[in-house]
Design a protein around this motif. Structure first.
Motif, PDB file in Angstrom:
ATOM      1  N   UNK A  72     -35.127 -10.383  27.364  1.00 35.07           N
ATOM      2  CA  UNK A  72     -36.228 -10.195  26.402  1.00 35.07           C
ATOM      3  C   UNK A  72     -36.248 -11.274  25.326  1.00 35.07           C
ATOM      4  N   UNK A  73     -35.266 -12.157  25.322  1.00 33.86           N
ATOM      5  CA  UNK A  73     -35.245 -13.246  24.352  1.00 33.86           C
ATOM      6  C   UNK A  73     -34.896 -12.822  22.942  1.00 33.86           C
ATOM      7  N   UNK A  74     -34.126 -11.745  22.792  1.00 37.33           N
ATOM      8  CA  UNK A  74     -33.806 -11.219  21.462  1.00 37.33           C
ATOM      9  C   UNK A  74     -33.105 -12.270  20.605  1.00 37.33           C
ATOM     10  N   UNK A  75     -32.171 -13.031  21.181  1.00 35.84           N
ATOM     11  CA  UNK A  75     -31.453 -14.039  20.403  1.00 35.84           C
ATOM     12  C   UNK A  75     -31.890 -15.462  20.771  1.00 35.84           C
ATOM     13  N   UNK A  76     -32.979 -15.571  21.495  1.00 33.22           N
ATOM     14  CA  UNK A  76     -33.499 -16.889  21.847  1.00 33.22           C
ATOM     15  C   UNK A  76     -32.665 -17.578  22.912  1.00 33.22           C
ATOM     16  N   UNK A  78     -25.139 -24.462  28.265  1.00 32.36           N
ATOM     17  CA  UNK A  78     -24.448 -23.636  27.275  1.00 32.36           C
ATOM     18  C   UNK A  78     -22.933 -23.719  27.451  1.00 32.36           C
ATOM     19  N   UNK A  79     -22.199 -23.520  26.353  1.00 35.72           N
ATOM     20  CA  UNK A  79     -20.740 -23.580  26.344  1.00 35.72           C
ATOM     21  C   UNK A  79     -20.161 -22.168  26.337  1.00 35.72           C
ATOM     22  N   UNK A  80     -19.076 -21.973  27.085  1.00 34.83           N
ATOM     23  CA  UNK A  80     -18.454 -20.644  27.129  1.00 34.83           C
ATOM     24  C   UNK A  80     -16.946 -20.748  27.031  1.00 34.83           C
ATOM     25  N   UNK A  85     -29.937 -19.211  19.725  1.00 31.96           N
ATOM     26  CA  UNK A  85     -30.523 -19.982  18.629  1.00 31.96           C
ATOM     27  C   UNK A  85     -30.995 -19.098  17.481  1.00 31.96           C
ATOM     28  N   UNK A  86     -31.204 -17.807  17.743  1.00 31.17           N
ATOM     29  CA  UNK A  86     -31.720 -16.906  16.706  1.00 31.17           C
ATOM     30  C   UNK A  86     -30.723 -15.847  16.257  1.00 31.17           C
ATOM     31  N   UNK A  87     -29.571 -15.740  16.940  1.00 27.58           N
ATOM     32  CA  UNK A  87     -28.611 -14.711  16.550  1.00 27.58           C
ATOM     33  C   UNK A  87     -27.535 -14.506  17.592  1.00 27.58           C
ATOM     34  N   UNK A  88     -26.784 -13.409  17.455  1.00 26.38           N
ATOM     35  CA  UNK A  88     -25.646 -13.150  18.329  1.00 26.38           C
ATOM     36  C   UNK A  88     -25.626 -11.690  18.748  1.00 26.38           C
ATOM     37  N   UNK A  89     -25.218 -11.426  20.006  1.00 26.84           N
ATOM     38  CA  UNK A  89     -24.991 -10.076  20.510  1.00 26.84           C
ATOM     39  C   UNK A  89     -23.488  -9.917  20.708  1.00 26.84           C
ATOM     40  N   UNK A 135     -29.323 -10.999  13.846  1.00 30.31           N
ATOM     41  CA  UNK A 135     -30.283 -12.088  13.872  1.00 30.31           C
ATOM     42  C   UNK A 135     -30.185 -12.914  12.596  1.00 30.31           C
ATOM     43  N   UNK A 136     -30.413 -14.208  12.723  1.00 31.83           N
ATOM     44  CA  UNK A 136     -30.380 -15.095  11.562  1.00 31.83           C
ATOM     45  C   UNK A 136     -31.380 -14.632  10.510  1.00 31.83           C
ATOM     46  N   UNK A 137     -32.510 -14.159  10.974  1.00 31.82           N
ATOM     47  CA  UNK A 137     -33.512 -13.563  10.087  1.00 31.82           C
ATOM     48  C   UNK A 137     -33.739 -12.127  10.530  1.00 31.82           C
TER      49      UNK A 137
END
Length: 372
Positions: free
Chosen positions: A144-148, A234-236, A260-264, A279-281
């Motif tokens: 769903x793109x929650x954290x981009x 992406x890095x893991x 890019x927008x946050x972390x789960x 989320x960052x915002x």
């Protein structure tokens, strides 16, 4: 039309894990029958047969495959014999569910994939944690793109049952492979990383610890840390160990996905689960997993298998889903599950593990070999 008989399942191996994960769920499946079981020497197989009412007991998988008229077989054995049993079953047209990892090495895994495709059987690998409600929520949030766009991930699975020494055959290079804990616990992380993000690893760099090598030359790796670069950039980081003290947690899985927008962030142990995204915002949101039947992580609660893998005895168990696919094939209906882990997934995990152990030995980045 006459009602079709139930799907006949045979088990190779009668260990504690067969009793925990396979036998009770097959017994509950309305369209399946535990038709036969075998074990070396036959003692454990006879005990399981008595407990579960299994009509046929054999001393070898060869005899069972020849005489039992099975539809499917579950392989719950040390890793070094997966290929031999699977090949024998597939060449008879018998469907196969294999414990993870798929094989002892990548060459064997490739052969198993080829035979499965040639024989047309339904094949599966028991990567159990795909069905954890927290994992499914994370996967959905990524889709769903929650954290981009994904930037990095951290995947961790630890236990402490190897503190005193190599844990049985899993700690043996000859029986389980040199990766040890990487095959036992780390294989789940490798599968989950690709399953949740949709992107596999292209190259890895690693370090492996052999704590018990000084007293046992056959001791496999008991702690592995590795870095991975995914195909899309992406890095893991991955960390797995069976020599990390757990207290009452039993085993612990922690996963973090940074976008890019946050972390789960997700964690589960035998004390419960937790899931949140920040989320960052927008700040932090705690996801209530109780509606999925999961207790919240509580250090004061008793350690419980049902807190760690609550779907074990349900239709979300990979073994149950594999039986559904066999039934659907036989009846000519649509496959019940399209995202079930197959031998192809097992091959990918094997390729990553082989690259990780090569990277640890040679102290360099190693490319992950893709399927031919």
């Amino acid at each position: 039309m006459a009602e079709q008989r139930r799907v006949r399942i045979g088990l190779v191996g009668a260990s504690w894990f067969a009793d925990l994960w396979y036998l009770p769920v097959i017994q509950r499946h309305p369209n399946a029958e535990i038709y036969a079981i075998c074990s070396e020497g036959g003692g454990s197989a006879r005990r399981m047969a008595e407990q579960y009412g299994i009509p046929h007991v054999f001393l070898s998988y060869e005899e069972m495959l020849e005489k039992a008229e099975l539809d499917g077989v579950c392989i719950i054995t040390p890793n070094d014999v997966h290929i031999t049993i699977a090949e024998a079953a597939m060449n008879r047209g018998i469907h196969v569910m294999s414990e993870k990892p798929l094989a002892l090495n990548l060459k064997e895994a490739a052969q198993m994939v080829q035979t499965a495709e040639r024989s047309g059987i339904i094949h599966g690998v028991n990567f159990t944690y795909r069905e954890h409600p927290g994992v499914l929520r994370m996967k959905a949030m990524m889709e769903d793109g929650v954290i981009g766009e994904l930037q990095s991930g951290h995947f961790e699975y630890t236990g402490d049952y190897g503190v005193a020494g190599p844990p049985g055959w899993r700690g043996s290079i000859a029986k389980g492979g040199i990766g040890g804990v990487l095959a036992d616990l780390g294989s789940h992380l490798i599968d989950l990383a690709k399953y949740m993000t949709g992107d596999g690893l292209a190259e890895v760099s690693a370090d492996a610890c052999f704590t018990h090598r000084d007293v046992n030359s056959d001791a496999a790796a008991d702690a592995v840390i590795f870095l991975g670069r995914a195909s899309q950039g992406s890095q893991h980081t991955f960390r797995t160990s069976w020599i990390e003290h757990q207290g009452t947690k039993g085993q612990t899985i922690r996963i973090g996905l940074n976008g890019e927008r946050g972390i789960i962030e997700f964690a589960v142990s035998h004390l419960g689960s937790s899931l949140s995204y920040t989320l960052h915002e927008g700040g932090k949101t705690v996801v209530d997993l109780r509606e999925d039947g999961l207790p919240a992580w509580n250090e004061d609660d008793p350690s419980s298998e049902s807190s760690f893998r609550p779907w074990r005895l349900t239709d979300r168990n990979e073994v149950w889903k594999w039986i559904d696919r066999i039934k659907d094939r036989r009846e000519g209906t649509a496959e019940a599950t399209t995202d079930a882990p197959t031998f192809a997934d097992g091959y990918y995990v094997q390729a990553v593990m082989e690259a990780v152990m090569q990277a640890a030995e040679e102290r360099r980045w190693v490319s992950v070999q893709s399927a031919e």
